[in-house]
Scaffold this active site. Structure first.
Site, PDB file in Angstrom:
ATOM      1  N   PHE A   1      29.512  37.146  45.393  1.00  0.00           N
ATOM      2  CA  PHE A   1      28.664  35.953  45.460  1.00  0.00           C
ATOM      3  C   PHE A   1      29.295  34.965  46.434  1.00  0.00           C
ATOM      4  O   PHE A   1      30.484  34.642  46.326  1.00  0.00           O
ATOM      5  CB  PHE A   1      28.528  35.291  44.081  1.00  0.00           C
ATOM      6  CG  PHE A   1      27.587  34.113  44.117  1.00  0.00           C
ATOM      7  CD1 PHE A   1      26.211  34.302  44.075  1.00  0.00           C
ATOM      8  CD2 PHE A   1      28.063  32.817  44.239  1.00  0.00           C
ATOM      9  CE1 PHE A   1      25.328  33.226  44.143  1.00  0.00           C
ATOM     10  CE2 PHE A   1      27.201  31.735  44.302  1.00  0.00           C
ATOM     11  CZ  PHE A   1      25.826  31.938  44.257  1.00  0.00           C
TER      12      PHE A   1
ATOM     13  N   ASP B   1      37.000  34.602  50.171  1.00  0.00           N
ATOM     14  CA  ASP B   1      36.224  33.527  49.565  1.00  0.00           C
ATOM     15  C   ASP B   1      36.939  33.130  48.277  1.00  0.00           C
ATOM     16  O   ASP B   1      36.863  33.812  47.261  1.00  0.00           O
ATOM     17  CB  ASP B   1      34.800  34.013  49.280  1.00  0.00           C
ATOM     18  CG  ASP B   1      33.950  32.935  48.610  1.00  0.00           C
ATOM     19  OD1 ASP B   1      34.511  31.940  48.107  1.00  0.00           O
ATOM     20  OD2 ASP B   1      32.717  33.106  48.574  1.00  0.00           O
TER      21      ASP B   1
ATOM     22  N   LYS C   1      34.822  23.994  44.783  1.00  0.00           N
ATOM     23  CA  LYS C   1      34.921  23.856  43.325  1.00  0.00           C
ATOM     24  C   LYS C   1      36.088  22.967  42.846  1.00  0.00           C
ATOM     25  O   LYS C   1      35.979  21.749  42.861  1.00  0.00           O
ATOM     26  CB  LYS C   1      34.965  25.233  42.692  1.00  0.00           C
ATOM     27  CG  LYS C   1      33.577  25.908  42.746  1.00  0.00           C
ATOM     28  CD  LYS C   1      33.510  27.087  41.820  1.00  0.00           C
ATOM     29  CE  LYS C   1      32.177  27.813  41.857  1.00  0.00           C
ATOM     30  NZ  LYS C   1      31.189  27.256  40.962  1.00  0.00           N
TER      31      LYS C   1
HETATM   32  N1  PLP Z   1      31.596  31.471  46.692  1.00  0.00           N
HETATM   33  C1  PLP Z   1      31.985  31.790  45.445  1.00  0.00           C
HETATM   34  C2  PLP Z   1      33.026  32.836  45.246  1.00  0.00           C
HETATM   35  C3  PLP Z   1      31.413  31.133  44.349  1.00  0.00           C
HETATM   36  O1  PLP Z   1      31.812  31.459  43.115  1.00  0.00           O
HETATM   37  C4  PLP Z   1      30.436  30.143  44.578  1.00  0.00           C
HETATM   38  C5  PLP Z   1      29.787  29.453  43.449  1.00  0.00           C
HETATM   39  O2  PLP Z   1      29.797  29.890  42.336  1.00  0.00           O
HETATM   40  C6  PLP Z   1      30.060  29.855  45.892  1.00  0.00           C
HETATM   41  C7  PLP Z   1      30.668  30.529  46.930  1.00  0.00           C
HETATM   42  C8  PLP Z   1      29.029  28.791  46.173  1.00  0.00           C
HETATM   43  O3  PLP Z   1      29.601  27.545  45.944  1.00  0.00           O
HETATM   44  P1  PLP Z   1      28.685  26.230  45.760  1.00  0.00           P
HETATM   45  O4  PLP Z   1      27.856  26.441  44.543  1.00  0.00           O
HETATM   46  O5  PLP Z   1      29.683  25.103  45.656  1.00  0.00           O
HETATM   47  O6  PLP Z   1      27.869  26.091  46.984  1.00  0.00           O
END
Ligand code: PLP
Length: 407
Positions: free
Chosen positions: A139, A224, A253
């Site tokens: 994700f 990520d 986050k």
């Molecule tokens: N990347 C990862 C690994 C995530 O867990 C998330 C959100 O859960 C995102 C990207 C997207 O982040 P945001 O919701 O702050 O845009």
């Protein structure tokens, strides 16, 4: 009519239906506790999806943000400010490398990944490569670029086709990764543990293998760490536990402790792949969010929270794993980023019973409950949930049994 019922009715009239109506309306938080609109309190074991790293209303964040908003809240990136430089210096200084590293600030994880995607394409255009290898069930966000790299077909496919040249491989399978990466590949994108898939760690050695595969093929390794960085696993960056160094890193986050901030960090060639005018954000690196992030980093350091997360997380995981119930298959994860693995697709019911018992947890997958509490949670607070878990599971079991037998 309860305060919640009244708010939920308003929600249903005015908010888009994409989230569904949330089951609780929160009004206040302090430490690891939150209160709802009807006065019920909960132990927050989710921290706004791994965000409120210092808990709620932490004095360091409150002071930093209050001072900053009363001094200078926003400049845009037409003007520089010293706190932003300090934060970039801190984030790059926390990496295990002396190589050049540079930062682009934004406001969310998705935007950090969008920046990284453009960085990859920019770098790729100079070496004649475009393809990105990403992981099934990964994700990376909901905007079109980040979504095109997201390995959850159910959320990706309704909005395609996309312009991104991406190949998905099974997460955790080093052989499949090696087979997919070739002279067309510009980057490999992986989470250090797949958070939204259900806090699923890769097998031991997978990230090291990914690093080797990238080195052998001249491919960038993009990790990520939107969910995993800034102490969540007991390390500043989760990849540090594996002894690998990425070429690109995306964060968000927990960095802002509740204020919106994201960062894309390029290391080595990726540090300088953007040319002037290639990317931008009005709010990125906003002074208020930056001041919160500096307070988060200072507090993690001053209060020894990395050690705390490792110790409390291990005790918490062991306590949960010792609970015996037919619905509970086990516990996975690292630090304060754990999943209860269930024997059936009953997470929504377990989440509901946990909430009724005063605990906010998350049905992250049909058979997994995610726990990502504030990093400041105490062993005693963790114990409260461990002690309550048998009753929560028994309630869920009873509801399922009734549903299966029927009226
Ligand atoms: N990347 C990862 C690994 C995530 O867990 C998330 C959100 O859960 C995102 C990207 C997207 O982040 P945001 O919701 O702050 O845009």
């Amino acid at each position: 009519m309860s305060a919640y019922d009244e708010l939920a009715a308003r929600w249903q009239r005015v908010m888009m239906p994409n989230y569904g109506t949330p089951p609780v309306a929160l009004v206040q938080g302090k430490g690891c506790r939150v209160w709802d609109a009807d006065g019920k309190d909960y132990l927050d074991l989710l921290a706004g999806i791994a965000v409120s790293s210092l808990g709620h209303a932490h004095p360091a964040v409150v002071d930093a943000v209050s001072h900053q908003v009363a001094t200078l809240a926003h400049t845009s990136n037409l003007y520089l400010h010293e706190p932003g430089l300090r934060l970039a210096e801190r984030l790059t200084g926390l990496l295990d490398t002396a190589a050049e590293a540079r930062v682009f600030f934004c406001s969310t994880g998705t935007e950090a990944n969008e920046a990284a995607l453009k960085l990859v394409l920019r770098h790729g255009s100079t070496i004649g490569r475009r393809r990105i290898v990403a992981a099934d069930h990964g994700f990376h966000g909901r905007t079109l670029g980040a979504l095109s790299l997201t390995g959850k077909a159910s959320i990706r496919e309704p909005f395609g086709p996309y312009g991104t040249d991406v190949v998905f491989v099974p997460y955790g399978d080093a052989q499949a990764l090696a087979a997919a990466v070739d002279e067309h590949t510009v980057a490999v994108l992986l989470e250090t543990t797949q958070g939204e898939a259900g806090v699923v760690p890769p097998p031991e050695g997978y990230l090291v293998a990914a690093r080797e595969i990238c080195d052998a093929t001249g491919t960038l390794l993009w990790l990520d760490e939107v969910q995993s960085a800034i102490g969540r696993t007991g390390y500043w960056y989760a990849h540090q536990a594996d002894g690998v160094l990425p070429d690109m890193l995306t964060l968000a986050k927990g960095l802002g402790g509740g204020l919106p901030i994201g960062a894309c960090i390029g290391i080595g060639p990726a540090a300088t792949a953007f040319q002037r005018g290639d990317h931008g954000s009005t709010f990125g690196g906003n002074l208020v969010s930056v001041s919160a992030a500096l307070a988060v980093l200072d507090t993690i350091e001053a209060d020894g929270l990395l050690d705390h997360v490792r110790e409390v997380g291990a005790t918490f995981a062991a306590g949960l794993a010792a609970v015996e119930h037919p619905l509970l298959a086990g516990v996975r994860g690292r630090g304060l980023w754990l999943a209860l693995v269930l024997t059936d697709d009953v997470s929504a019911v377990v989440e509901q019973y946990a909430r009724a018992a005063g605990f906010l947890v998350n049905a992250v997958a049909p058979d997994a409950i995610r726990l990502a509490p504030p990093l400041v949670i105490t062993a005693q607070e963790c114990r409260e949930f461990v002690d309550a878990l048998p009753g929560v599971l028994a309630g869920a079991q009873q509801q399922l049994d009734t549903a299966r037998v029927g009226p």
